[in-house]
Enzyme design. Structure first.
Site, PDB file in Angstrom:
ATOM      1  N   TYR A 136      44.825  58.942  53.438  1.00 62.24           N
ATOM      2  CA  TYR A 136      44.671  60.336  53.869  1.00 62.24           C
ATOM      3  C   TYR A 136      43.289  60.710  54.400  1.00 62.24           C
ATOM      4  O   TYR A 136      43.037  61.868  54.665  1.00 62.24           O
ATOM      5  CB  TYR A 136      45.030  61.280  52.709  1.00 62.24           C
TER       6      TYR A 136
ATOM      7  N   LYS B 282      52.610  50.441  44.468  1.00 57.19           N
ATOM      8  CA  LYS B 282      53.467  49.383  45.041  1.00 57.19           C
ATOM      9  C   LYS B 282      52.644  48.092  44.977  1.00 57.19           C
ATOM     10  O   LYS B 282      52.435  47.401  45.984  1.00 57.19           O
ATOM     11  CB  LYS B 282      53.814  49.791  46.480  1.00 57.19           C
TER      12      LYS B 282
ATOM     13  N   ASP C  36      59.083  52.606  44.265  1.00 57.05           N
ATOM     14  CA  ASP C  36      60.508  52.655  44.625  1.00 57.05           C
ATOM     15  C   ASP C  36      61.362  52.826  43.371  1.00 57.05           C
ATOM     16  O   ASP C  36      62.254  53.678  43.304  1.00 57.05           O
ATOM     17  CB  ASP C  36      60.925  51.415  45.440  1.00 57.05           C
TER      18      ASP C  36
ATOM     19  N   ASP D  21      51.787  62.468  46.930  1.00 56.38           N
ATOM     20  CA  ASP D  21      52.277  63.522  47.816  1.00 56.38           C
ATOM     21  C   ASP D  21      53.810  63.543  47.802  1.00 56.38           C
ATOM     22  O   ASP D  21      54.446  64.581  47.608  1.00 56.38           O
ATOM     23  CB  ASP D  21      51.750  63.234  49.239  1.00 56.38           C
TER      24      ASP D  21
END
Ligand code: NAD
Length: 358
Positions: free
Chosen positions: A124, A187, A221, A245
């Site tokens: 970001y 992840k 996930d 987010d």
């Protein structure tokens, strides 16, 4: 003596919901001297910037702000005031409690999750190289054939410093708020360096809280599936910026959506409390939208200031008014065109009356 708090009404429906929240917070008995400052598209002409220095000065000096939503015009080139505020004041922790309310239509009950999102790094920070740029092609060359020539590239960066302070924030929050478990989410099976580092720091911080707060790691996930299937198992989640987010919106959706979802952006020197929702400009000036999210952001602010009793009183009154379902805005009625829905300011009145009667 009371507190000095910066008040940013925002634009669109911001001023209406912020005014409703101000009245409710004042009715709690906590003495607050509001320093009202303007930011956003509407002050652009007057000050030449949507974020005048006076706004930053006020927050720096008070350390606490309650903020209404601010529109980010698309395509005019001015940077989002919300992003700029977080950056200028180093508000590195985005805190979003997601709690089920009786009376708010939702597929789930019994959810009480707090999402802690890292606000200052990851994908970001805008370190991006456009397709065909010299920098992008240099990175393509460095990738040893892994990146296709002509790609646009965004840099994901995670530091031990920022991971330590956000995960430390999550554990401290958990301890201070009677929470039992912190789940770190990344992840890391694929992003071994960046997300791997986040987990490594997570384990180090967790050691300091052994026996007090449980620590768990999940891949993002799997986290999404778990949140949809068994959300009641989760307590405090801590995530790098992008996953934070997305997952915080998922959690807001689990408990009934934007009208009731509060938030805060917190740093070591200042904290800005604001609803998750935007300025809903099409309802501007109509006394229509739900003030709950800003009021509950104000409840978070009262807790931050140490005013626990007042915070509990406001929250109980909000919960009661929503559970009763009579004096609530259109979005909390079974049908959106329900003629018995009340306006923003009438819902605030109902909450104040309820608080005084409790
Ligand atoms: P939005 O949150 O303003 O609206 C999305 C939908 O939710 C709309 O249908 C709206 O009517 C509804 N809604 C929002 N708040 C509500 C409330 N309190 N009660 C009932 N219904 C409500 O999102 P958007 O339309 O994507 O954004 C509008 C503007 O707000 C954009 O310029 C965006 O950049 C800005 N924005 C600002 C902030 C902020 O200041 N922190 C956050 C998000 C979006």
């Amino acid at each position: 003596m009371g507190y000095s708090v910066t008040l940013i009404p925002g634009d669109g429906t911001g001023p209406e919901v912020v005014e409703a929240a101000r009245r409710v917070l004042e009715a709690s008995g906590v003495k607050i001297a509001w320093d009202v400052v303007e930011a956003g598209a509407d002050v652009m002409e007057k000050y030449g910037t949507p974020l005048p220095e006076r706004v930053l000065q006020s927050i720096r000096s008070n350390g606490v702000a309650l903020k209404g939503p601010i529109t980010t015009p698309i395509g005019t080139g001015f940077r989002s005031v919300n992003v700029a505020l977080r950056h200028e004041l180093d508000l590195y922790a985005c805190l979003r409690p997601c709690k089920s309310f009786t009376g708010v239509r939702s597929r789930y009950s019994d959810i009480d999750i707090v999402v802690v999102r890292e606000n200052s790094e990851d994908l970001y920070t805008g370190v991006e190289f456009d397709e065909g740029s010299e920098e992008a092609e240099q990175i393509v060359a460095m990738s040893g054939g892994k990146i296709r020539p002509g790609s646009a590239i965004t840099v994901k960066h995670i530091s031990a410093y920022a991971s330590e302070r956000i995960i430390g924030f999550a554990f401290k929050y958990a301890l201070e708020n009677g929470r039992k478990k912190v789940t770190a989410v990344t992840k890391a099976n694929i992003l071994k360096f960046t997300d791997g580092l986040f987990f490594r720091v997570g384990r180090e911080v967790a050691k300091r809280y052994e026996g007090k707060i449980e620590y768990q790691e999940l891949l993002v996930d799997n986290m999404c599936m778990q949140l949809v299937q068994k959300p009641e198992l989760y307590d405090v989640l801590v995530l790098p910026n992008l996953y934070g987010d997305i997952v915080s919106d998922l959690c807001a959706g689990l408990v009934g959506g934007l009208g009731v979802a509060p938030g805060a952006n917190i740093g070591d020197k200042a904290a800005v409390f604001e609803a998750i929702h935007g300025s809903a400009p099409r309802y501007k000036g109509m006394n229509k939208v739900n003030p709950t999210a800003v009021i509950l952001s104000g409840v978070m602010m009262l807790r931050y200031l140490g005013e626990k009793q007042a915070a509990d009183a406001v929250e109980r009154a909000v919960v009661a008014v929503i559970a009763e379902g009579k004096e609530v805005t259109y979005d909390l009625k079974p049908h959106r065109d329900d003629p018995t829905a009340v306006g923003t300011s009438q819902m605030a009145d109902a909450i104040i009356r309820r608080m005084k009667a409790m």
